[in-house]
Motif scaffolding. Sequence first.
Motif, PDB file in Angstrom:
ATOM      1  N   LEU A  77       0.843  -1.187   0.000  1.00  0.00           N
ATOM      2  CA  LEU A  77       0.000   0.000   0.000  1.00  0.00           C
ATOM      3  C   LEU A  77       0.878   1.237   0.000  1.00  0.00           C
ATOM      4  CD1 LEU A  77      -2.714  -1.073   2.621  1.00  0.00           C
ATOM      5  CD2 LEU A  77      -2.954  -1.017   0.125  1.00  0.00           C
ATOM      6  N   GLY A  78       0.364   2.321  -0.551  1.00  0.00           N
ATOM      7  CA  GLY A  78       1.142   3.542  -0.657  1.00  0.00           C
ATOM      8  C   GLY A  78       1.169   4.329   0.642  1.00  0.00           C
ATOM      9  N   GLU A  79       1.961   5.398   0.621  1.00  0.00           N
ATOM     10  CA  GLU A  79       2.036   6.276   1.784  1.00  0.00           C
ATOM     11  C   GLU A  79       0.663   6.871   2.095  1.00  0.00           C
ATOM     12  OE1 GLU A  79       4.554   6.409   3.577  1.00  0.00           O
ATOM     13  OE2 GLU A  79       6.274   5.893   2.316  1.00  0.00           O
ATOM     14  N   TRP A  85      -3.269  -9.189  -7.826  1.00  0.00           N
ATOM     15  CA  TRP A  85      -4.004  -8.825  -6.616  1.00  0.00           C
ATOM     16  C   TRP A  85      -3.168  -7.935  -5.686  1.00  0.00           C
ATOM     17  CZ3 TRP A  85      -7.955 -12.872  -4.645  1.00  0.00           C
ATOM     18  CH2 TRP A  85      -8.963 -12.229  -3.924  1.00  0.00           C
ATOM     19  N   GLY A  86      -2.632  -6.881  -6.248  1.00  0.00           N
ATOM     20  CA  GLY A  86      -1.848  -5.957  -5.453  1.00  0.00           C
ATOM     21  C   GLY A  86      -0.375  -6.306  -5.375  1.00  0.00           C
ATOM     22  N   GLY A  87       0.012  -7.463  -5.935  1.00  0.00           N
ATOM     23  CA  GLY A  87       1.418  -7.834  -5.950  1.00  0.00           C
ATOM     24  C   GLY A  87       1.757  -8.955  -4.985  1.00  0.00           C
ATOM     25  N   ILE A  88       2.332 -10.020  -5.491  1.00  0.00           N
ATOM     26  CA  ILE A  88       2.822 -11.108  -4.655  1.00  0.00           C
ATOM     27  C   ILE A  88       4.249 -11.433  -5.088  1.00  0.00           C
ATOM     28  CG2 ILE A  88       0.560 -12.128  -4.222  1.00  0.00           C
ATOM     29  CD1 ILE A  88       1.187 -14.200  -6.363  1.00  0.00           C
ATOM     30  N   HIS A  89       5.005 -12.030  -4.228  1.00  0.00           N
ATOM     31  CA  HIS A  89       6.380 -12.381  -4.548  1.00  0.00           C
ATOM     32  C   HIS A  89       6.915 -13.322  -3.481  1.00  0.00           C
ATOM     33  CE1 HIS A  89       7.240  -9.550  -1.354  1.00  0.00           C
ATOM     34  NE2 HIS A  89       6.566  -8.624  -2.017  1.00  0.00           N
ATOM     35  N   MET A  90       8.107 -13.816  -3.722  1.00  0.00           N
ATOM     36  CA  MET A  90       8.799 -14.612  -2.715  1.00  0.00           C
ATOM     37  C   MET A  90       9.862 -13.735  -2.061  1.00  0.00           C
ATOM     38  SD  MET A  90       9.196 -18.418  -4.408  1.00  0.00           S
ATOM     39  CE  MET A  90      10.234 -17.874  -5.764  1.00  0.00           C
ATOM     40  N   GLY A 123       7.143  -0.732  -1.348  1.00  0.00           N
ATOM     41  CA  GLY A 123       6.591  -0.655  -0.005  1.00  0.00           C
ATOM     42  C   GLY A 123       6.752   0.731   0.569  1.00  0.00           C
ATOM     43  N   ALA A 124       5.744   1.200   1.279  1.00  0.00           N
ATOM     44  CA  ALA A 124       5.768   2.548   1.836  1.00  0.00           C
ATOM     45  C   ALA A 124       6.703   2.630   3.031  1.00  0.00           C
ATOM     46  CB  ALA A 124       4.356   2.966   2.241  1.00  0.00           C
ATOM     47  N   VAL A 125       7.376   3.766   3.171  1.00  0.00           N
ATOM     48  CA  VAL A 125       8.258   3.979   4.312  1.00  0.00           C
ATOM     49  C   VAL A 125       7.457   3.940   5.612  1.00  0.00           C
ATOM     50  CG1 VAL A 125       9.829   5.605   5.432  1.00  0.00           C
ATOM     51  CG2 VAL A 125       9.897   5.309   2.941  1.00  0.00           C
ATOM     52  N   GLY A 126       6.247   4.494   5.589  1.00  0.00           N
ATOM     53  CA  GLY A 126       5.416   4.518   6.785  1.00  0.00           C
ATOM     54  C   GLY A 126       4.975   3.142   7.247  1.00  0.00           C
TER      55      GLY A 126
END
Length: 225
Positions: free
Chosen positions: A6-8, A65-70, A102-105
């Motif tokens: 999710l964004g900042e 779906w918003g991004g998946i990865h290993m 990935g958001a810093v927050g």
Amino acid sequence: MAHIHLGEGSFPLWALALWTLIGAGLIGVVVYRIRKGGIETRQIALAGIAGAASFAVFQLNIPVWGGIHMNLTGLVGILAGPLLGALIALVVNIFSAALGHGAVGLLGANTLVNASEAVVAYYAFRTLVGLDWDVFPASTGAATLGLSAGAVLMGAIIVVSGVNGSALPRADLTVAVAGLVGLNLGVAVIEGLLTGFVVQFLASVRPDLVGLVDRLGRDASEVTA
């Protein structure tokens, strides 16, 4: 494997503060435990290699779906241990956020998610090995369990926090997040199998890297007795 993409500004301020404080508390405990108990040189080398591998794989995002990865956090936990595994999760998330992944927050929340994967995988692996499981099923099961725990925690954090600007009621948000968690659970099985093959190979050539020297020596003595 699990990660909040999710964004900042996606989380309310209270949620950002809560997860940041909990994440900072976790890292504080980890650093204290490391300073008090020390770490072996072998673990430092493993942590560096595992952290680099995790970061590299982490950047390969599948836009579903918003991004998946290993991210190999199960493997990181098994090799580096729970303390260094949690620190590696923090470092990987910091570098990833610096690259816009990935958001810093959300560093606190994502560190909690990924650290939980490493910690659960480590203790599950040790428990299963202690029950005389073979290396491959023990490492596969442990990594899958750890990654599954991270996926569930990720979903719980999103549902508890809510998403700013989302028109979905909390019940509908829960259903949507449950679908994302389910997708990540499927990926956890795949990554768990990959981890199993890697750990089995390492155990065959360098059992000391996975802490199995005592067990293999005991097995050999039992065979020759």
